[in-house]
Design a protein around this motif. Sequence first.
Motif, PDB file in Angstrom:
ATOM      1  N   TYR A  29      -4.289 113.701 -98.239  1.00  0.00           N
ATOM      2  CA  TYR A  29      -3.642 112.559 -97.595  1.00  0.00           C
ATOM      3  C   TYR A  29      -3.212 111.523 -98.618  1.00  0.00           C
ATOM      4  N   PRO A  82      -1.830 107.855 -98.412  1.00  0.00           N
ATOM      5  CA  PRO A  82      -1.535 106.783 -97.456  1.00  0.00           C
ATOM      6  C   PRO A  82      -0.332 105.955 -97.858  1.00  0.00           C
ATOM      7  N   PHE A  86      -0.092 102.594 -98.053  1.00  0.00           N
ATOM      8  CA  PHE A  86      -0.497 101.614 -99.051  1.00  0.00           C
ATOM      9  C   PHE A  86      -1.806 102.100 -99.618  1.00  0.00           C
ATOM     10  N   PHE A  87      -1.964 102.008-100.913  1.00  0.00           N
ATOM     11  CA  PHE A  87      -3.255 102.385-101.454  1.00  0.00           C
ATOM     12  C   PHE A  87      -3.475 101.628-102.743  1.00  0.00           C
ATOM     13  N   GLY A  88      -4.702 101.403-103.045  1.00  0.00           N
ATOM     14  CA  GLY A  88      -5.024 100.726-104.278  1.00  0.00           C
ATOM     15  C   GLY A  88      -5.785 101.660-105.184  1.00  0.00           C
ATOM     16  N   VAL A  89      -6.031 101.221-106.377  1.00  0.00           N
ATOM     17  CA  VAL A  89      -6.843 102.006-107.302  1.00  0.00           C
ATOM     18  C   VAL A  89      -7.957 101.111-107.813  1.00  0.00           C
ATOM     19  N   TYR A  90      -8.921 101.714-108.452  1.00  0.00           N
ATOM     20  CA  TYR A  90     -10.031 100.931-108.979  1.00  0.00           C
ATOM     21  C   TYR A  90      -9.687 100.380-110.352  1.00  0.00           C
ATOM     22  N   TYR A 141     -10.617 109.104-112.493  1.00  0.00           N
ATOM     23  CA  TYR A 141     -10.149 108.950-111.122  1.00  0.00           C
ATOM     24  C   TYR A 141     -10.103 110.322-110.442  1.00  0.00           C
ATOM     25  N   ASP A 167     -11.689 112.979-111.450  1.00  0.00           N
ATOM     26  CA  ASP A 167     -13.095 113.415-111.420  1.00  0.00           C
ATOM     27  C   ASP A 167     -13.812 112.918-110.181  1.00  0.00           C
ATOM     28  N   PHE A 168     -13.618 111.629-109.930  1.00  0.00           N
ATOM     29  CA  PHE A 168     -14.294 110.958-108.821  1.00  0.00           C
ATOM     30  C   PHE A 168     -13.947 111.634-107.501  1.00  0.00           C
ATOM     31  N   TYR A 169     -12.634 111.825-107.273  1.00  0.00           N
ATOM     32  CA  TYR A 169     -12.254 112.416-105.991  1.00  0.00           C
ATOM     33  C   TYR A 169     -12.630 113.882-105.917  1.00  0.00           C
ATOM     34  N   CYS A 193      -1.588 109.607-107.041  1.00  0.00           N
ATOM     35  CA  CYS A 193      -2.194 109.711-105.717  1.00  0.00           C
ATOM     36  C   CYS A 193      -1.889 111.080-105.101  1.00  0.00           C
ATOM     37  N   ARG A 243      -4.138 113.474-106.797  1.00  0.00           N
ATOM     38  CA  ARG A 243      -5.484 113.275-106.248  1.00  0.00           C
ATOM     39  C   ARG A 243      -5.623 113.976-104.894  1.00  0.00           C
TER      40      ARG A 243
END
Lengths: 317, 308
Positions: free
Chosen positions: A78, A80, A82-86, A94, A96-98, A142, A145
């Motif tokens: 998915y 989205p 609007f999305f933000g990042v850390y 990033y 890795d995290f997902y 994204c 990801r």
Amino acid sequence: MLQINHLYKNYGKFRAVNDLTLHIPQGDLFGFVGPNGAGKTTTIRIVCGLMVPTAGNIMINGVDAMTHQKEIKKQIGYVPDFFGVYDNLKVREYMDFYGSMYRMTSREIAKISDDLLELVNLSDKKEVYVDTLSRGMKQRLCVARALIHNPALLVLDEPNSGLDPRARVEMKELLLNLKSMGKTIVISSHILSELSEMCNSIGIMDHGNLVTAGRIEDVMENVFGSNQLIITLDDGRETAVRIANEYAGVKVNSVGEHEIKLSHTMSKAEIAKMIGTMIANDVVVTGFHKQEGDLETLFMRVTNQEGGQENATQSNC
Amino acid sequence: MRLNPIVKKDIKVQSRSMRICWGVFAYELILALVFFLAMAIIQQESAYSTNNIYSRLVWLYPVLAVTQLIILGVVVPVRTASAISGEKERQTFDIMMTTSMTPFSVIMGKVMTAIVQSMFFVVASMPVMALSFVIGGMSWSYLLWFLAIALLVSLFSASIGIWCSSLCKKSISAVIMSYGLYVAFFLGTMLPYIIYQIAESAAYYNGTVTTVTGYSYGENVCLFWLINPAVYLVEFFVEVMTGESFVSQIPNIGTGTLQTGGPIRYIASGHLWMVLSTVMFVAISILFLWLAARRINPIKKHGAKNKA
Ligand SMILES: Nc1ncnc2c1ncn2[C@@H]1O[C@H](COP(=O)(O)OP(=O)(O)OP(=O)(O)O)[C@@H](O)[C@H]1O
Ligand SMILES: [Mg+2]
């Protein structure tokens, strides 16, 4: 692949999605079109399991999405609207995290994320902090990801918003690339011309209703009766008209100095074949395209009944 | 067992920001100040008494420990209040919910991050804390007790913070709500007792109960103190320092010739009280975490709400 059955969604008394039934076959690049507030995002969020529908159900590869959340989540990627990042997180981390959120091992993640970053053209940014990437890069990141767990279905909500023309072209190429890899892709947008270049089927939504859906050619045919094609040429006009008339479902509307306008019900392959035949018969074809503004007209016509009538008549002359 | 990805990511991200450095600096600074202040007071006190100064230095332990626990109690909700609402503000929350992470593992990740962080502060301040053992002469085994209580305080305040975070859209309102809940735990649990005291003294004043003998069950309102963090800490430190139990006085606070009856008589003895109270705090923390996980689940199993 994705089957939506009689989907309803109410926000209080307001009905955002009204009896939506839709089937998207495997390997399709499906464009979800509609004006602001049509209910695209709502539908997409329900498909992705972020919202409960008021009624109706969703099947993905024959599995009920409401009752089998776990399996479904593994099948959907998915992106989205609007999305933000850390902050303070690098591109590689990033991914890795997902990846680890899908319980993948670090070795699996490393391999897949390398491939994906290559695919979205971010290989040289692995050690860069994600919050310093440009908007277009973030968007592509994204997408990468969303693909980390190798989902069969990729859902993107307005992936082109806020992108410059170049980034849009890159996004389009990326999506076409993914389609050729066999992914089923659903993309929402209110910019039709973009979708028409890459999608093979579309659904048009307005005020929560699915006005029409299907293969692009079919949708156009449903609304206009047929598709409009303009062939521009330098020489061999008569031959071209003769060849065109040999094809079933082709009607030559007008013949100008350097162009022929025709309406047809042919597939893309048939069009290519027809043009090929023309060229083989020494017609100097300089170009061919769908009638300009067709989709916009279509859009206006189906989303706004009154205004649409006028536009439709304009486009027919 | 694999490390929760949220813990790994959050710790990594936060350790890269300068905030953590300033945090540790401020934490140690406060501790150092409290240490010097305590030393100054102890010195002054022993100037007027014949007592050996060293017998008073043991008080460094509760002073430094309580200071740390108070800081943790104040800071942890602030840090956890943004756990969920921060992800929502950053709009990364939706993405998280479409992955294979269950709502509960998201919440567990967040609470574990908070605990690891506060333990980081506690460990970083060990040198200061060690002073109370080295010069205060406290037994080192109390260090373990302190760590255990710091862990419990972190868990408790983190779960309050996270629950509020899951309820509020804005991090700031989550912080305020967390402190509101604190007040409820500190003062709210005192309320039944205060009411009982007022009622009883009124009755006493009217002379209605003076001659009655038998059992009084009123003191059982003090059972609410089982979930009062202040009572918990007071009980712990009073017991450590004096060897006497604070709560075991409760059955005696009844007035007149009445004997205290009911469960409070059995529960209000040092060890049982501490055990029960600990169990209660852990249970409440788990309850908050469970509520938070339920709250953030987009697909609610029962009574799905249509209004978003
Ligand atoms: N959380 C919500 N609460 C109440 N109403 C909502 C909520 N989300 C969306 N709506 C309403 O539902 C309707 C459909 O919204 P939705 O976001 O699905 O539209 P959209 O097609 O994605 O539009 P856009 O092109 O602007 O993104 C809108 O009229 C909107 O006001
Ligand atoms: Mg939208």
